[in-house]
Design an enzyme around this catalytic site. Structure first.
Site, PDB file in Angstrom:
ATOM      1  N   ASP A 154      21.465 -15.536  47.938  1.00 52.83           N
ATOM      2  CA  ASP A 154      21.893 -15.254  46.568  1.00 52.83           C
ATOM      3  C   ASP A 154      22.203 -16.537  45.789  1.00 52.83           C
ATOM      4  O   ASP A 154      22.429 -17.591  46.368  1.00 52.83           O
ATOM      5  CB  ASP A 154      23.156 -14.380  46.629  1.00 52.83           C
ATOM      6  CG  ASP A 154      23.296 -13.446  45.442  1.00 52.83           C
ATOM      7  OD1 ASP A 154      22.667 -13.705  44.395  1.00 52.83           O
ATOM      8  OD2 ASP A 154      24.031 -12.461  45.560  1.00 52.83           O
TER       9      ASP A 154
ATOM     10  N   GLU B 181      23.875  -2.741  40.135  1.00 50.99           N
ATOM     11  CA  GLU B 181      25.032  -3.618  40.317  1.00 50.99           C
ATOM     12  C   GLU B 181      25.808  -3.809  39.017  1.00 50.99           C
ATOM     13  O   GLU B 181      27.019  -4.029  39.031  1.00 50.99           O
ATOM     14  CB  GLU B 181      24.552  -4.968  40.847  1.00 50.99           C
ATOM     15  CG  GLU B 181      25.653  -5.983  41.086  1.00 50.99           C
ATOM     16  CD  GLU B 181      25.115  -7.319  41.530  1.00 50.99           C
ATOM     17  OE1 GLU B 181      25.898  -8.283  41.563  1.00 50.99           O
ATOM     18  OE2 GLU B 181      23.912  -7.412  41.849  1.00 50.99           O
TER      19      GLU B 181
END
Length: 618
Positions: A378, A433
């Site tokens: 990420d 998200e």
């Protein structure tokens, strides 16, 4: 006399060259040069216009017929056909334009006599009034694709990398770009086949002119190469766009010889409901147990797993204990890492474990030894060469240690899913998200969901993290069947289910069985009906079973057409109930209408506002 004829031919040759027209194998797409312009037409209608190309000779030279059928492990279909006609044309400065004409679009790149320095002569003209769905550029590609007919769009302040023109309009755009130059004719622009020594690019516009601008090439680890990535334009109907594999067609073949260990699948995902749940051993066990109950192959343990032993409630348990528990339950674990090149200060851990080659090899060897199936990496920092080289290094190292890869907070797919088939998915999308972050998504989600199959998901796998029946920090107003349909509509080699265990396990048994059997690999994908932002219906085949899923992207009741005659045989469209047609429909915003046996497929489905459906034809 012979010299006079030769002189006349030399004088007339530019005129003949200007009239030169070359075409795709099926003849539907053709190109023609007009001075410095390259005009691309589809069935006689102008689809795409490139401006100010520095041709030194207006004529293209035929090079070869491209014919390269190949197999994928994930994506829209397993067997792909790469068929095109390839031409070249000289440009100023020792550069050659390599142009391929496909039945569903064009691809071109520039070969240089020296090293590519990052300049690119590509300028697309998108006339005012043209309908377009474009995302303002951000380094994580997490934005909307709103319908517009003008370049005059105000910048979105929350995006990183904001750029604007002197007049105050946003003038930096990310791929892909979808336009509709004529009613029913669509063009999707992107790029593909980023190699070491290259950067990705985006578009900067000056009014109607949109120029390809590569990111920084000076921060990479590998040498620059002598050509650009491929610029691609998928051209035709919405079916042509949605079903196209052009991005992988032009990309390098697989660099992994033995791919038997690469297994796509559905994932139980620890994050959406708890944010920091991956440092809590008890919460990890809940998600492992859910995966075991629903027969999901994977569980993803997200950020902060390295902090587990610091929580007194964990009684000294560590990530190794969590991995062992998952394996005992027959669930393969995946774990999260911070790339440590983007968001670092104040960001979650673990950090700095993958940046140096020797550290990366040590870490991935540790994962392999423990039985970790894959890694989610990420917080990258954009499109420059450093990020591109780093991603390729990560994919290569992960492949050596039999690890699947999911890139998050990262750039969009550009064909690496073919070259490195252990790349299962990439975020690069404004997904579920965002219900955790801002209230904006609640009202926009349905329309956005009905846009993504025509834009972002066309170019590669998309880790949207779909299918939430409950609410997180901010509520969703899409229906249950809408959410279920997203698991079919959104293609991803790892399909991460967003919701919490108690929500899934509270659903009817038929819904739980659906998730247990949900394919992550599709033999074939077909567009059925829809229009960006309004609705979409797709049919995907796994073996002999078809999943037909659709959603309504509007706030009004809407009839979604199901013209399936070219997809399903009459015996399957109008079969007795014993044939195995079943349906998941809405019966209210958060109520099910489940039909275990349907005698025949309907011609259309009436969808509730922000509703959806799934039909399964076995």
């Amino acid at each position: 006399m012979r010299s006079v004829v030769a002189t006349l031919l030399c004088l007339l040759s530019p005129l003949f060259a200007t009239a030169q027209q070359i075409a795709s194998p099926n003849g539907r797409i053709s190109t023609q040069t007009e001075g410095g312009r390259l005009v691309v037409t589809y069935e006689g209608k102008q689809a795409l216009l490139l401006e100010d190309l520095p041709f030194t000779n207006q004529a293209f030279t035929f090079v070869r017929d491209v014919k390269d059928d190949y197999r994928m492990l994930t994506g829209k279909r397993l067997v792909c056909s790469n068929e095109a006609k390839e031409y070249t044309a000289p440009l100023e400065g020792g550069t050659t334009m390599v142009l391929r004409l496909y039945n569903d679009g064009i691809a071109f790149r520039y070969d240089h006599t020296g090293m590519w320095k990052g300049d690119d002569p590509t300028i697309f003209r998108i006339p005012e009034g043209t309908r377009r769905w474009m995302q303002q550029w951000t380094d994580a590609y997490e934005g909307f694709f709103p319908l517009s007919t003008t370049y005059q769009v105000a910048p979105v302040p929350s995006f990183s990398g904001i750029s604007k023109s002197e007049e105050g309009w946003n003038n930096r755009w990310g791929y892909p770009v979808l336009t509709e130059p004529h009613d029913g004719l669509f063009v999707l622009i992107s790029e593909a086949d980023i190699e070491r020594g290259q950067s990705a690019s985006c578009l900067y516009n000056d009014k109607e002119l949109f120029k390809v601008v590569p990111a920084d090439l000076t921060k990479g680890t590998g040498p620059a190469v002598s050509h650009t990535p491929w610029r691609v334009a998928i051209i035709g109907s919405l079916a042509d766009v949605v079903e196209s594999t052009l991005v992988t067609d032009v990309s390098h073949p697989s660099q992994i010889e033995d791919t038997s260990w690469i297994q796509p699948g559905v994932v139980s995902w620890i994050y959406w409901a708890y944010n920091h749940g991956s440092n809590d051993y008890a919460i990890i066990k809940k998600y492992v147990d859910m995966a075991a109950t629903l027969h999901l192959p994977y569980v993803l343990i997200d950020a902060e797993w390295d902090q587990m032993s610091r929580l007194p409630s964990n009684e000294g348990k560590t990530i190794e204990d969590a991995i062992a528990y998952a394996k005992e339950k027959g669930v393969r674990p995946m774990i999260w890492y911070n790339s440590s090149v983007g968001w670092v200060d104040g960001a979650p851990t673990p950090k700095y474990r993958l940046n140096k080659p020797e550290d990366r090899e040590k870490e991935f060897a540790w994962c392999e030894r423990l039985g970790v199936a894959g890694v989610k990496i990420d917080f990258f920092s954009g499109d420059n060469q450093m990020n591109m080289d780093y991603c390729l290094d990560l994919l290569e190292s992960a492949a050596r240690h039999h690890l699947l890869v999911n890139f998050h907070g990262a750039t969009i797919p550009r064909g690496w899913q073919r070259t490195w088939p252990n790349l299962m998915s990439t975020e690069g999308v404004y997904g579920a998200e965002w219900y955790n972050n801002v209230p904006t998504f609640t009202a926009k989600a349905a329309s956005h969901n009905a846009t993504l199959p025509f834009t972002r998901n066309v170019i590669g796998p998309m880790d949207y993290t779909p299918c939430a029946f409950s609410d997180s920090q901010h509520p969703h107003i899409t229906t249950h069947a809408h959410e279920l349909a997203l698991t079919v509509l959104f293609e991803s080699g790892l399909q991460h289910l967003a919701d919490k265990p108690e929500s899934y396990l509270a659903q009817p048994q038929e819904v739980q069985d659906f998730l247990s059997r949900l394919p992550a690999v599709w033999d074939e994908t077909r567009f059925v009906s829809g229009y960006p932002g309004e609705s979409v219906v797709l049919a995907r085949r796994s073996g002999s079973t078809w999943y037909i899923a659709g959603i309504n992207g509007t706030d009004e009741e809407k009839d979604l057409a199901l013209p399936l005659e070219s997809i399903l045989s009459p015996s399957r469209l109008h079969a007795p109930s014993t044939s195995g047609i079943s349906a998941f429909l809405d019966d209210g915003e958060r109520a099910w209408k489940i039909l275990p046996e349907v005698s025949q497929m309907p011609a259309s489905v009436t969808c509730r506002p922000r509703g959806g459906f799934v039909y399964i034809v076995r």
